[in-house]
Design an enzyme around this catalytic site. Structure first.
Site, PDB file in Angstrom:
ATOM      1  N   LYS A  14       0.789  -1.100   0.059  1.00 51.00           N
ATOM      2  CA  LYS A  14       0.059  -0.099   0.020  1.00 51.00           C
ATOM      3  C   LYS A  14       1.113   1.166   0.091  1.00 51.00           C
ATOM      4  CE  LYS A  14      -2.266  -0.718   3.941  1.00 51.00           C
ATOM      5  NZ  LYS A  14      -1.762  -2.219   4.178  1.00 51.00           N
ATOM      6  N   ARG A  89      -9.724   0.867   9.011  1.00 56.95           N
ATOM      7  CA  ARG A  89      -9.358  -0.482   9.427  1.00 56.95           C
ATOM      8  C   ARG A  89     -10.357  -1.292  10.263  1.00 56.95           C
ATOM      9  NH1 ARG A  89      -3.596   0.704   8.665  1.00 56.95           N
ATOM     10  NH2 ARG A  89      -2.152  -1.162   9.181  1.00 56.95           N
ATOM     11  N   ARG A 128      12.007  -6.288   5.323  1.00 62.03           N
ATOM     12  CA  ARG A 128      11.886  -5.098   4.978  1.00 62.03           C
ATOM     13  C   ARG A 128      12.809  -4.211   5.848  1.00 62.03           C
ATOM     14  NH1 ARG A 128       6.178  -2.021   4.634  1.00 62.03           N
ATOM     15  NH2 ARG A 128       6.075  -2.621   6.915  1.00 62.03           N
ATOM     16  N   ARG A 161      11.488  -1.685  11.250  1.00 58.91           N
ATOM     17  CA  ARG A 161      10.723  -1.047  12.103  1.00 58.91           C
ATOM     18  C   ARG A 161      10.296  -1.900  13.090  1.00 58.91           C
ATOM     19  NH1 ARG A 161       5.342   0.276   8.037  1.00 58.91           N
ATOM     20  NH2 ARG A 161       4.412  -0.854   9.850  1.00 58.91           N
ATOM     21  N   ARG A 172      -0.675  -7.946  13.817  1.00 59.59           N
ATOM     22  CA  ARG A 172      -0.915  -7.598  12.951  1.00 59.59           C
ATOM     23  C   ARG A 172      -1.927  -8.072  11.767  1.00 59.59           C
ATOM     24  NH1 ARG A 172       4.475  -5.153  10.961  1.00 59.59           N
ATOM     25  NH2 ARG A 172       3.415  -4.169   9.357  1.00 59.59           N
TER      26      ARG A 172
HETATM   27  P1  ADP Z   1       1.132  -1.786   7.915  1.00 55.19           P
HETATM   28  O1  ADP Z   1       0.112  -1.766   6.912  1.00 55.19           O
HETATM   29  O2  ADP Z   1       2.311  -2.295   7.410  1.00 55.19           O
HETATM   30  O3  ADP Z   1       0.671  -2.809   9.015  1.00 55.19           O
HETATM   31  P2  ADP Z   1       0.891   0.939   8.685  1.00 55.19           P
HETATM   32  O4  ADP Z   1       2.155   1.819   8.591  1.00 55.19           O
HETATM   33  O5  ADP Z   1      -0.430   1.088   7.805  1.00 55.19           O
HETATM   34  O6  ADP Z   1       1.520  -0.519   8.447  1.00 55.19           O
HETATM   35  O7  ADP Z   1       0.221   0.941  10.279  1.00 55.19           O
HETATM   36  C1  ADP Z   1       1.282   0.810  11.185  1.00 55.19           C
HETATM   37  C2  ADP Z   1       0.332   0.647  12.590  1.00 55.19           C
HETATM   38  O8  ADP Z   1      -0.085   1.960  12.721  1.00 55.19           O
HETATM   39  C3  ADP Z   1      -0.699  -0.202  12.801  1.00 55.19           C
HETATM   40  O9  ADP Z   1      -0.085  -1.635  13.109  1.00 55.19           O
HETATM   41  C4  ADP Z   1      -1.578   0.371  14.064  1.00 55.19           C
HETATM   42  O10 ADP Z   1      -0.828   0.366  14.989  1.00 55.19           O
HETATM   43  C5  ADP Z   1      -1.348   1.919  13.491  1.00 55.19           C
HETATM   44  N1  ADP Z   1      -2.362   2.218  12.698  1.00 55.19           N
HETATM   45  C6  ADP Z   1      -2.447   2.737  11.297  1.00 55.19           C
HETATM   46  N2  ADP Z   1      -3.602   2.933  10.817  1.00 55.19           N
HETATM   47  C7  ADP Z   1      -4.351   2.739  11.761  1.00 55.19           C
HETATM   48  C8  ADP Z   1      -5.906   2.625  11.706  1.00 55.19           C
HETATM   49  N3  ADP Z   1      -6.556   3.091  10.602  1.00 55.19           N
HETATM   50  N4  ADP Z   1      -6.619   2.400  12.994  1.00 55.19           N
HETATM   51  C9  ADP Z   1      -5.820   2.040  14.034  1.00 55.19           C
HETATM   52  N5  ADP Z   1      -4.700   1.924  14.010  1.00 55.19           N
HETATM   53  C10 ADP Z   1      -3.751   2.256  13.071  1.00 55.19           C
END
Ligand code: ADP
Ligand code: ZN
Length: 216
Positions: A14, A89, A128, A161, A172
């Protein structure tokens, strides 16, 4: 006007796709993950609250996340189109987004979903590495930097990360399956969903997505 939601499991690509799309289409890129990471780096109140959720792979509470997106989407620069990456999400977030986009008269027009099988997600995420300075993504096997541990673009140090470890990744992926994946049916019902497979590589995916968007 282009208002797009980008969905898919962690590791589907994404962020990489969003970065290319925002350059091509001049959209405002809103990544809730990036916003939380920035807040953590700057040790703001939001960052202090969010850190334990991100590090463990858990979701930040809905009210916090929705508040953050609400403020961002209402800003003037979003009026010509935005790309939401990593939001919504949960169903609560999706319903809040519906209300919000109605209020500000900026409806979601397309939901792009990236499919990818779980083995590949695990492989991508566990290898990564990310540049500490500019955020450019690398992979220890498939996208190696020219010099080990150093960013090709800016010379910054590469790091892993904190949530790209095995335990946090498991959590996750579970949140994805139980909370986020059901949103695909939600958007399918609204006639907004378009699926793409991200296994063929980023260039191909980018071409397919831009072709689709320009045919609309
Ligand atoms: P990835 O898609 O690789 O898991 P992101 O960078 O989108 O990583 O998100 C990293 C973290 O940020 C998530 O695991 C969560 O803890 C938090 N996060 C991001 N977007 C949301 C969301 N819409 N609702 C709740 N937590 C979020
Ligand atoms: Zn860099």
């Amino acid at each position: 006007m282009r208002n797009i939601v980008l969905m898919g499991p962690p590791g589907a690509g994404k962020g990489t796709l969003a970065t290319k799309l925002r350059e091509e289409l001049h959209l405002v890129h809103i990544s809730t993950g990036d916003m939380f990471r920035e807040a953590i780096k700057n040790a703001t109140d939001l960052g202090k609250l969010a850190k334990k959720f991100l590090d463990s792979g858990n979701l930040v509470p809905d009210d916090v996340t929705v508040g953050l997106v609400k403020e961002r989407l209402s800003r003037d620069d979003c009026k010509n189109g935005f790309l939401l990456d990593g939001f919504p999400r949960t169903l609560v977030q999706a319903e809040a987004l519906d209300r919000l986009t109605k209020e500000i008269n900026r409806p979601i027009e397309t939901v792009i979903n990236l499919d990818c099988d779980t083995n590949e997600l695990v492989r991508r995420i566990s290898g990564r590495r990310v540049c500490k300075n500019c955020g450019a993504p690398y992979h220890i096997e498939t996208m190696k930097p020219k010099v080990d541990g150093v960013c090709d673009i800016c010379g910054g140090p590469l790091f892993q990360r904190p949530d790209d470890n095995e335990d946090a990744l498991k959590i996750r992926l579970q949140h994805y399956v139980t909370s986020t994946k059901p949103l695909l049916a939600y958007y399918e019902d609204k006639g907004l969903l378009k699926n793409f497979n991200s296994l063929g590589g980023i260039e191909r995916l980018f071409d397919e997505v831009t072709n689709f968007l320009s045919s609309k």
